[in-house]
Design a protein around this motif. Structure first.
Motif, PDB file in Angstrom:
ATOM      1  N   UNK A 137      29.449   7.697 -38.491  1.00  0.00           N
ATOM      2  CA  UNK A 137      29.195   8.930 -37.557  1.00  0.00           C
ATOM      3  C   UNK A 137      29.065  10.145 -38.234  1.00  0.00           C
ATOM      4  N   UNK A 138      27.986  10.965 -38.313  1.00  0.00           N
ATOM      5  CA  UNK A 138      27.601  12.200 -38.840  1.00  0.00           C
ATOM      6  C   UNK A 138      27.924  13.337 -37.728  1.00  0.00           C
ATOM      7  N   UNK A 139      28.981  13.801 -37.898  1.00  0.00           N
ATOM      8  CA  UNK A 139      29.380  15.033 -36.597  1.00  0.00           C
ATOM      9  C   UNK A 139      28.364  16.483 -36.996  1.00  0.00           C
ATOM     10  N   UNK A 159      29.899  11.981 -27.823  1.00  0.00           N
ATOM     11  CA  UNK A 159      31.125  12.790 -27.695  1.00  0.00           C
ATOM     12  C   UNK A 159      32.154  11.591 -27.408  1.00  0.00           C
ATOM     13  N   UNK A 160      31.822  10.764 -26.540  1.00  0.00           N
ATOM     14  CA  UNK A 160      32.878   9.799 -26.191  1.00  0.00           C
ATOM     15  C   UNK A 160      33.124   8.793 -27.454  1.00  0.00           C
ATOM     16  N   UNK A 161      32.133   8.489 -28.225  1.00  0.00           N
ATOM     17  CA  UNK A 161      32.204   7.465 -29.418  1.00  0.00           C
ATOM     18  C   UNK A 161      33.133   8.363 -30.452  1.00  0.00           C
ATOM     19  N   UNK A 162      32.583   9.628 -30.711  1.00  0.00           N
ATOM     20  CA  UNK A 162      33.452  10.235 -31.574  1.00  0.00           C
ATOM     21  C   UNK A 162      34.918  10.476 -31.262  1.00  0.00           C
ATOM     22  N   UNK A 163      35.184  10.633 -29.969  1.00  0.00           N
ATOM     23  CA  UNK A 163      36.411  10.694 -29.534  1.00  0.00           C
ATOM     24  C   UNK A 163      37.250   9.541 -29.799  1.00  0.00           C
ATOM     25  N   UNK A 164      36.870   8.376 -29.654  1.00  0.00           N
ATOM     26  CA  UNK A 164      37.218   6.895 -30.054  1.00  0.00           C
ATOM     27  C   UNK A 164      37.452   6.952 -31.561  1.00  0.00           C
ATOM     28  N   UNK A 165      36.432   7.355 -32.072  1.00  0.00           N
ATOM     29  CA  UNK A 165      36.450   7.331 -33.729  1.00  0.00           C
ATOM     30  C   UNK A 165      37.397   7.996 -34.311  1.00  0.00           C
ATOM     31  N   UNK A 166      37.747   9.491 -33.659  1.00  0.00           N
ATOM     32  CA  UNK A 166      38.830  10.316 -34.128  1.00  0.00           C
ATOM     33  C   UNK A 166      40.107   9.567 -33.929  1.00  0.00           C
ATOM     34  N   UNK A 167      40.279   8.809 -33.052  1.00  0.00           N
ATOM     35  CA  UNK A 167      41.721   8.078 -32.559  1.00  0.00           C
ATOM     36  C   UNK A 167      41.246   6.543 -33.209  1.00  0.00           C
ATOM     37  N   UNK A 168      40.634   6.347 -34.115  1.00  0.00           N
ATOM     38  CA  UNK A 168      40.325   5.009 -34.609  1.00  0.00           C
ATOM     39  C   UNK A 168      41.538   3.974 -34.487  1.00  0.00           C
ATOM     40  N   UNK A 169      41.498   2.841 -33.980  1.00  0.00           N
ATOM     41  CA  UNK A 169      42.388   1.665 -33.974  1.00  0.00           C
ATOM     42  C   UNK A 169      43.660   2.132 -33.156  1.00  0.00           C
ATOM     43  N   UNK A 181      36.938  14.412 -23.261  1.00  0.00           N
ATOM     44  CA  UNK A 181      35.596  14.414 -23.399  1.00  0.00           C
ATOM     45  C   UNK A 181      34.529  15.206 -22.087  1.00  0.00           C
ATOM     46  N   UNK A 182      35.299  14.949 -20.971  1.00  0.00           N
ATOM     47  CA  UNK A 182      34.559  15.424 -20.053  1.00  0.00           C
ATOM     48  C   UNK A 182      35.336  16.860 -19.342  1.00  0.00           C
TER      49      UNK A 182
END
Length: 230
Positions: A137-139, A159-169, A181-182
Motif C-alpha cells: 500500500x503506497x499512501x 481508506x478502509x484497507x489502509x485502516x485495516x493495514x495500520x492495525x495489521x493483525x 474511516x467514515x
C-alpha cells in the motif's frame, strides 16, 4: 506505528483537514468533546491534539486549558476562524503550543504538526508505504498492489484497507471503523462496513490462496498476514 492525531471538533471532521493528514501517513481520529478525548486517550497513545475552534465562545469555555492540564506532555495545535490578535494570544495563554488561522494550506498544517512532534520528541514513523505479506500500500500515491497485480480501489475502499493495514493483525470493530474511516461516532441500522468489506474481498482476496481479510465474528474485521493467521 504512525503518530496518532486526535481531532477535536464538535461538528463533522473536515475532509480538507483529515484527508491530507491521512495521505501523509498519520492516523487521525475524530472526537466531538472532552469526554470522548478522555476515554480515547486513556486507551491509546495520543501524539497530538488538533482543535478546530469555530468561534470565540468555544475558546472561552477553556477547552485548551483543560486539555493542556490533562495532557501536559501532548502538543496542542489550535485551528481558529478569527484572525484577531486577542483571540490568537488567548489560545497561547490557555496552553496551545501553536495556532493556525483558517483557511490555510494543508502542507503548512503538516509542517506545523511535524515541527511540534519533533519538539516534543515524538517518533515520526510516517511510512509512505505499508507492506503486509504480498500486499503493498503506497499512501503517497494511494495505490495498492497484491503481488504483481494492481488493485483498482475507490477512495473509500482505499481508506478502509489502509485502516485495516495500520492495525495489521489486530481486530477492528465495526464501530471503530465507522468512527475512523467514515468519521461518524455512530450510524444506526447500517451495514456500510460489511458492504465495503465485501467489495474489498473481491478485489484483494479473489483468486488468492491466502485470504487476508478476515471476519472476527461478533466483533468486526482484521487484515492478516500468513504468519499471524489463525
Amino acid at each position: 506505528m504512525s503518530p496518532l492525531i486526535v481531532l477535536v471538533d464538535e461538528n463533522e471532521a473536515p475532509a480538507v483537514i483529515v484527508r491530507p493528514l491521512e495521505q501523509a501517513g498519520y492516523q487521525v481520529v475524530h472526537v466531538r468533546n472532552m469526554s470522548y478525548v478522555s476515554s480515547y486517550a486513556a486507551q491509546n497513545p495520543v501524539s497530538l491534539l488538533l482543535l478546530n475552534i469555530k468561534n470565540e465562545q468555544a475558546d472561552s469555555q477553556g477547552l485548551i486549558r483543560v486539555l493542556q492540564q490533562s495532557y501536559p506532555h501532548v502538543p496542542i495545535l489550535a485551528m481558529i476562524s478569527s484572525n484577531e490578535e486577542a483571540h490568537i494570544v488567548s489560545c497561547f495563554e490557555q496552553g496551545a503550543h501553536d495556532v493556525m488561522v483558517v483557511p490555510f494550506y494543508p502542507r503548512v498544517l503538516q509542517a506545523r504538526i511535524a515541527n511540534l512532534l519533533r519538539i516534543f520528541g515524538v517518533e515520526r514513523d510516517v511510512k509512505k508505504a505499508i507492506v503486509a505479506g504480498d500486499l503493498h500500500i503506497d499512501t503517497a500515491s494511494r495505490t495498492v498492489r497484491r503481488g504483481e497485480r494492481k488493485l483498482e480501489l475507490t477512495p473509500k475502499e482505499f481508506d478502509l484497507l489502509l485502516h485495516l493495514a495500520i492495525h495489521l493483525n489486530q481486530v477492528c470493530s465495526r464501530q471503530q471503523i465507522l468512527k475512523d474511516v467514515w468519521k461518524h461516532d455512530y450510524i444506526a441500522d447500517t451495514n456500510v462496513v460489511d458492504v465495503y468489506i465485501r467489495h474489498l474481498r473481491v478485489k484483494v482476496d479473489k483468486g488468492q490462496k491466502f485470504k487476508m481479510i478476515r471476519t472476527e465474528r461478533g466483533i468486526g474485521y482484521s487484515l492478516r498476514t500468513p504468519t499471524e493467521a489463525n
